[in-house]
Every structure is written in C-alpha cells, then in structure tokens.
Design a protein around this motif. Structure first.
Motif, mmCIF file in Angstrom:
data_model
loop_
_atom_site.group_PDB
_atom_site.id
_atom_site.type_symbol
_atom_site.label_atom_id
_atom_site.label_comp_id
_atom_site.label_asym_id
_atom_site.label_seq_id
_atom_site.Cartn_x
_atom_site.Cartn_y
_atom_site.Cartn_z
ATOM 1 N N SER A 1 -3.583 -48.018 -34.536
ATOM 2 C CA SER A 1 -2.536 -48.633 -35.354
ATOM 3 C C SER A 1 -1.673 -47.584 -36.065
ATOM 4 C CB SER A 1 -3.156 -49.560 -36.403
ATOM 5 O OG SER A 1 -3.942 -48.819 -37.340
ATOM 6 N N LEU A 2 -2.009 -46.294 -35.891
ATOM 7 C CA LEU A 2 -1.294 -45.230 -36.588
ATOM 8 C C LEU A 2 -0.244 -44.592 -35.681
ATOM 9 C CD1 LEU A 2 -4.299 -43.429 -38.352
ATOM 10 C CD2 LEU A 2 -2.751 -45.122 -39.338
ATOM 11 N N ASP A 3 0.988 -44.568 -36.136
ATOM 12 C CA ASP A 3 2.069 -43.860 -35.448
ATOM 13 C C ASP A 3 2.239 -42.499 -36.141
ATOM 14 O OD1 ASP A 3 4.280 -42.965 -34.112
ATOM 15 O OD2 ASP A 3 5.687 -44.333 -35.105
ATOM 16 N N LEU A 4 1.518 -41.493 -35.655
ATOM 17 C CA LEU A 4 1.475 -40.217 -36.354
ATOM 18 C C LEU A 4 2.835 -39.537 -36.411
ATOM 19 C CD1 LEU A 4 -1.932 -38.778 -35.056
ATOM 20 C CD2 LEU A 4 -1.466 -40.162 -37.079
ATOM 21 N N ASN A 5 3.642 -39.657 -35.355
ATOM 22 C CA ASN A 5 4.968 -39.024 -35.366
ATOM 23 C C ASN A 5 5.860 -39.622 -36.455
ATOM 24 O OD1 ASN A 5 4.384 -37.303 -33.219
ATOM 25 N ND2 ASN A 5 4.951 -38.844 -31.701
ATOM 26 N N GLY A 6 5.829 -40.938 -36.586
ATOM 27 C CA GLY A 6 6.627 -41.583 -37.628
ATOM 28 C C GLY A 6 6.108 -41.309 -39.011
ATOM 29 N N LEU A 7 4.786 -41.131 -39.129
ATOM 30 C CA LEU A 7 4.196 -40.882 -40.441
ATOM 31 C C LEU A 7 4.545 -39.491 -40.969
ATOM 32 C CD1 LEU A 7 0.685 -42.517 -39.921
ATOM 33 C CD2 LEU A 7 2.570 -43.373 -41.322
ATOM 34 N N ASN A 8 4.850 -38.539 -40.079
ATOM 35 C CA ASN A 8 5.287 -37.208 -40.534
ATOM 36 C C ASN A 8 6.520 -37.313 -41.427
ATOM 37 O OD1 ASN A 8 3.291 -35.874 -39.149
ATOM 38 N ND2 ASN A 8 4.541 -35.440 -37.359
ATOM 39 N N GLU A 9 7.535 -38.060 -40.953
ATOM 40 C CA GLU A 9 8.777 -38.201 -41.708
ATOM 41 C C GLU A 9 8.549 -38.962 -43.010
ATOM 42 O OE1 GLU A 9 11.550 -36.757 -40.924
ATOM 43 O OE2 GLU A 9 10.724 -35.908 -39.074
ATOM 44 N N LYS A 10 7.721 -40.003 -42.964
ATOM 45 C CA LYS A 10 7.464 -40.788 -44.172
ATOM 46 C C LYS A 10 6.740 -39.958 -45.225
ATOM 47 C CE LYS A 10 7.336 -45.271 -41.807
ATOM 48 N NZ LYS A 10 6.517 -46.451 -41.462
ATOM 49 N N MET A 11 5.836 -39.086 -44.764
ATOM 50 C CA MET A 11 5.121 -38.233 -45.702
ATOM 51 C C MET A 11 6.071 -37.260 -46.385
ATOM 52 S SD MET A 11 2.026 -37.409 -46.913
ATOM 53 C CE MET A 11 0.768 -37.821 -45.722
ATOM 54 N N LEU A 12 7.033 -36.684 -45.628
ATOM 55 C CA LEU A 12 8.012 -35.776 -46.216
ATOM 56 C C LEU A 12 8.879 -36.488 -47.250
ATOM 57 C CD1 LEU A 12 9.264 -33.663 -43.159
ATOM 58 C CD2 LEU A 12 8.116 -32.805 -45.200
ATOM 59 N N GLU A 13 9.258 -37.731 -46.955
ATOM 60 C CA GLU A 13 10.088 -38.497 -47.885
ATOM 61 C C GLU A 13 9.325 -38.855 -49.158
ATOM 62 O OE1 GLU A 13 11.382 -41.845 -45.670
ATOM 63 O OE2 GLU A 13 12.632 -40.694 -44.286
ATOM 64 N N SER A 14 8.024 -39.125 -49.027
ATOM 65 C CA SER A 14 7.241 -39.561 -50.187
ATOM 66 C C SER A 14 6.837 -38.407 -51.104
ATOM 67 C CB SER A 14 5.995 -40.317 -49.723
ATOM 68 O OG SER A 14 5.154 -39.470 -48.945
ATOM 69 N N ILE A 15 6.794 -37.162 -50.566
ATOM 70 C CA ILE A 15 6.435 -35.994 -51.379
ATOM 71 C C ILE A 15 7.559 -34.974 -51.263
ATOM 72 C CG2 ILE A 15 4.681 -34.231 -51.857
ATOM 73 C CD1 ILE A 15 2.650 -35.927 -50.412
ATOM 74 N N PRO A 16 8.537 -34.963 -52.192
ATOM 75 C CA PRO A 16 9.706 -34.074 -52.097
ATOM 76 C C PRO A 16 9.343 -32.588 -52.126
ATOM 77 C CG PRO A 16 10.037 -35.795 -53.751
ATOM 78 C CD PRO A 16 8.602 -35.835 -53.373
ATOM 79 N N GLU A 17 8.170 -32.232 -52.684
ATOM 80 C CA GLU A 17 7.815 -30.819 -52.801
ATOM 81 C C GLU A 17 7.420 -30.194 -51.458
ATOM 82 O OE1 GLU A 17 6.906 -32.913 -56.655
ATOM 83 O OE2 GLU A 17 6.461 -33.252 -54.523
ATOM 84 N N LEU A 18 7.264 -31.004 -50.420
ATOM 85 C CA LEU A 18 6.868 -30.494 -49.115
ATOM 86 C C LEU A 18 8.091 -30.201 -48.253
ATOM 87 C CD1 LEU A 18 3.850 -32.830 -48.215
ATOM 88 C CD2 LEU A 18 3.797 -30.556 -49.254
ATOM 89 N N SER A 19 8.019 -29.086 -47.497
ATOM 90 C CA SER A 19 9.106 -28.757 -46.565
ATOM 91 C C SER A 19 8.731 -29.061 -45.120
ATOM 92 C CB SER A 19 9.456 -27.268 -46.691
ATOM 93 O OG SER A 19 8.352 -26.461 -46.328
ATOM 94 N N TRP A 20 7.443 -29.235 -44.846
ATOM 95 C CA TRP A 20 6.991 -29.477 -43.460
ATOM 96 C C TRP A 20 5.632 -30.178 -43.499
ATOM 97 C CZ3 TRP A 20 2.632 -27.267 -41.025
ATOM 98 C CH2 TRP A 20 2.548 -27.477 -39.638
ATOM 99 N N VAL A 21 5.448 -31.138 -42.588
ATOM 100 C CA VAL A 21 4.182 -31.871 -42.479
ATOM 101 C C VAL A 21 3.835 -32.037 -41.009
ATOM 102 C CG1 VAL A 21 2.971 -34.042 -42.900
ATOM 103 C CG2 VAL A 21 4.505 -33.139 -44.643
ATOM 104 N N SER A 22 2.597 -31.799 -40.669
ATOM 105 C CA SER A 22 2.089 -32.051 -39.321
ATOM 106 C C SER A 22 0.820 -32.883 -39.447
ATOM 107 C CB SER A 22 1.790 -30.746 -38.590
ATOM 108 O OG SER A 22 1.103 -30.993 -37.377
ATOM 109 N N ILE A 23 0.760 -34.001 -38.712
ATOM 110 C CA ILE A 23 -0.414 -34.876 -38.726
ATOM 111 C C ILE A 23 -0.977 -34.926 -37.313
ATOM 112 C CG2 ILE A 23 -1.302 -37.161 -39.267
ATOM 113 C CD1 ILE A 23 1.064 -37.559 -41.130
#
Length: 400
Positions: free
Chosen positions: A141-163
């Motif tokens: 049920s997890l769309d990991l590619n889409g969750l990368n962008e959502k994680m960046l939007e939810s935490i402004p202090e991050l510049s890059w996320v990989s799941i």
C-alpha cells in the motif's frame, strides 16, 4: 552439481577407515565397484564419503581384510526424512513458523532513519508515520516514490530524502539543508612528528625553528601573524560572511624522520589453518533446547563452527518462541612450519619493513633502510628495522 544432488538424495555416510591392510581393502572395494568421494588420507587413517548402499557392501570388504570402519556422520535425504518422521510435532511447528514468515514479510517491521544531525529521528519518524510509513504497515500500500516528495514538503529543513524497502525494513535516508556551520582558515603550523628540519620556507608568518633543528611532535614551527580573513557560514536559506582577525601561517617544513620496528619470528611453530572444506547443518531452537535437523555434529576431526540465528521480529512485547539455527562447520588443520635461521631472519626483516612502510605517508621519500640483528629467545630470530625518510613535518594546529 547434479552428481552431488543425486548423492545427497540417496544418502551419504562419512567414514573413518583404519587398519594395516589398506591395499587389500582398497583392491577389494574396487572389485566390488565401490566409489569413494572427497577422500583424505592422514597418518594411518583414511576419511571418505560413500553412498548408503556402498557402505553396507564396504563392511563385508572390511571384515575380510581386518579393517575397522567408523561412521563419523550421516547426511542426505533418507536420514533427514527419518528424523522428521519421528518428530511430527516439530514438522507442525516449522510449518507454522514458515507460514508466519510469509505473512509477516508482507508488512513493515522496522523503520530506520539515517543522515540526520540537527533534526531528531523522532520528528522524522512522526512525519513518516503520518504518511503511512510505520510498523505493521502493509508494504504493497506504500508508494515510496511519491512519499519522497511528501516527506520533503512536510519537513522544510530537509534538502533530500530517499526511502528504500529492504525486506521487512524501510530505510529513510535524509540530507539536511544546513551545511557545516563554519569554514575558517588559519592557525599556526606545528610539527606532526619528531624529526630534523632540512628545508624551511615561510610564505606567511614567523619561523620558530631553523634548518638543522631537532623538533618534537607538537612543537611550533611557523607562528601565524594576525590577518583579516573571512569566516563563512553557509545555509541554503542564505549565507553569512564575517571578517575576523586571526593568526595565519603558510609555508612548508620538510625534514628527516626515523622509524623503527622490532619483530621476532620462531624457527618452528604450529599454525592453525582452514583447509577449505565446509559443511552446514540446520536446526530448531526453543528456549535452551536445540534440535538439529541436519549435521548435528561436525563431520571433521578438527573444525571451528559459526552459528547464525534467524527469528521473527517481536510484535509489541511478544516474541515467537521458535528460532532457526544455521551452523557452519569449517575444517581446520595444523600446519607445522620449520624454518632455518636464515629463513626466519629474512621473514622477520620483511615483516618489520612492511610494518614501518604502512606508517610512512604517501609522497615521502625513503632515504635509507637498516637491519640490526637483536638477541632473541632460543629457537627464534629477532631483528630491528630502521628506516629514514624525507617528508613534510608541518601540520596545522587544531583550532578550538
């Protein structure tokens, strides 16, 4: 490969053969068309593998020639099947265990976070949980590619996320926006090691030593003079630039450095080595009780073993009581080495020089090598290697 599988399916007996009439025994076995595998001969003993049917015929040949045969271990499908048929409850337990593995492999059991320094792992884990990345989440049920962008939007202090998903683990790797707080250039130059100064050139600062001086580790070589420099602070939201007056030293101090190493080598010694032969066994562990399904004992005369345990992850405060154990048996043998005085001394020289050269920095020039024979224990050779090099002595003192 097919031959090994065929022999495993029919069953294999690993035997030890001892006696005085090896030749008569081997000739009789060849007449009976008995095939030996993985044969190894030691002092007055032969170790080999034979099939089950050949083993019964081999016993008749042994009786006729006065040879003694001892079974070291048995392995193969017939022996495994016989053990399993006597343990129907264990079969049921394994079935339940495997079924549990299949079911739990469809869920996220652990979430790990890497790369964060200023942002707490708890903060990232809470945001990930809000997006559905949490323990016991259904993996499909997890769309990991889409969750990368959502994680960046939810935490402004991050510049890059990989799941990434690895089995039942979801690994979240992040990079924060703030780079190292300050980059500040300057400071005094001190001696990184003890040596004699041969070449000195000062570009900026005041020399504290002269050519020909013996300097010790940590001694001041070039003292920095006060200068206005820029101290930078980087942040993707905006940079900060400050002017600061600090001491700056530039130049190089090169000189001679000496290294020494003592090594002693015995002329006669026993070394424990791995022969390359391996065997493995699988079993079930419940509490302190272990039931081996295959290869309960090592098939080798001398060996070391490595154990690995596989268990289901804990659910809340409950752990599945059964574990799977894999035991690897690695055959070992003793190699008796005898060296002459000259061989032991040369080995000591080579070893000492290799140890020294590991500590000499890349780019240094070796000026001389000297070997001194030292007093040693009886039956051993001891030498001292001395190496002189020409290298950079100056390093920047650590800034507070």
């Amino acid at each position: 490969m097919i031959s090994k599988l065929s022999r495993y399916g029919k069953g294999i007996v690993y035997i030890q053969i001892s006696g005085d009439k090896f030749t008569d025994f081997i000739n009789k076995a060849r007449q009976d068309q008995i095939v030996f595998y993985n044969t190894r001969i030691t002092n007055e003993k032969i170790f080999a593998e034979v099939g089950i049917n050949d083993f019964y015929r081999l016993r008749r040949s042994a009786r006729n020639t006065g040879i003694k045969i001892r079974i070291r271990t048995r392995y193969g499908f017939p022996f495994v099947a016989a053990r399993w048929l006597r343990r129907k409850g264990l079969i049921a337990g394994i079935f339940v265990f495997l079924l549990s593995l299949i079911v739990t492999s469809q869920f996220v059991l652990t979430v790990s976070i890497e790369g964060n320094n200023n942002i707490s792992s708890q903060q990232i884990a809470v945001k990930a949980g809000e997006l559905g990345i949490k323990k016991w989440a259904y993996k499909n049920s997890l769309d990991l590619n889409g969750l990368n962008e959502k994680m960046l939007e939810s935490i402004p202090e991050l510049s890059w996320v990989s799941i990434e998903e690895k089995g039942t683990e979801v690994k979240i790797r992040v990079a924060e926006k703030t780079l190292p707080e300050k980059i500040l250039l300057g400071g005094d130059l001190i001696a990184g090691k003890t040596g004699i100064v041969q070449d000195l050139m000062v570009i900026h600062g005041q020399p504290a030593v002269k050519e020909g001086d013996l300097v010790k580790t940590g001694q001041l070589l070039i003292q920095g003079t006060l200068s206005n420099v820029n101290e930078y602070r980087f942040d993707l939201g905006g940079g900060e630039n400050k002017t600061k007056e600090i001491p700056i030293a530039e130049g190089f101090v090169r000189g001679r450095v000496w290294y020494s190493k003592d090594v002693q080598i015995k002329q006669e010694e026993d070394i424990l080595l791995e022969t390359g032969e391996k065997a493995s066994g699988w079993g079930i562990k419940k509490g302190d009780r272990v039931i081996m399904i295959t290869n309960e004992h090592s098939p080798f005369m001398t060996s070391k073993q490595e154990n690995r345990t596989y268990r289901l992850p804990a659910w809340r405060n409950w752990r599945f009581p059964v574990e799977i154990i894999c035991t690897n048996y690695i055959e070992t043998g003793v190699l008796h080495l005898q060296r002459t005085e000259d061989e032991a001394r040369k080995l000591a020289e080579t070893t000492a020089l290799e140890e020294i050269k590991k500590t000499i920095p890349t780019g240094a020039k070796i000026l001389s090598e000297k070997i001194i024979v030292m007093p040693a224990e009886k039956g051993a050779q001891r030498v001292r290697a001395e190496v002189e090099s020409y290298e950079e002595l100056a390093v920047y003192a650590k800034q507070k």
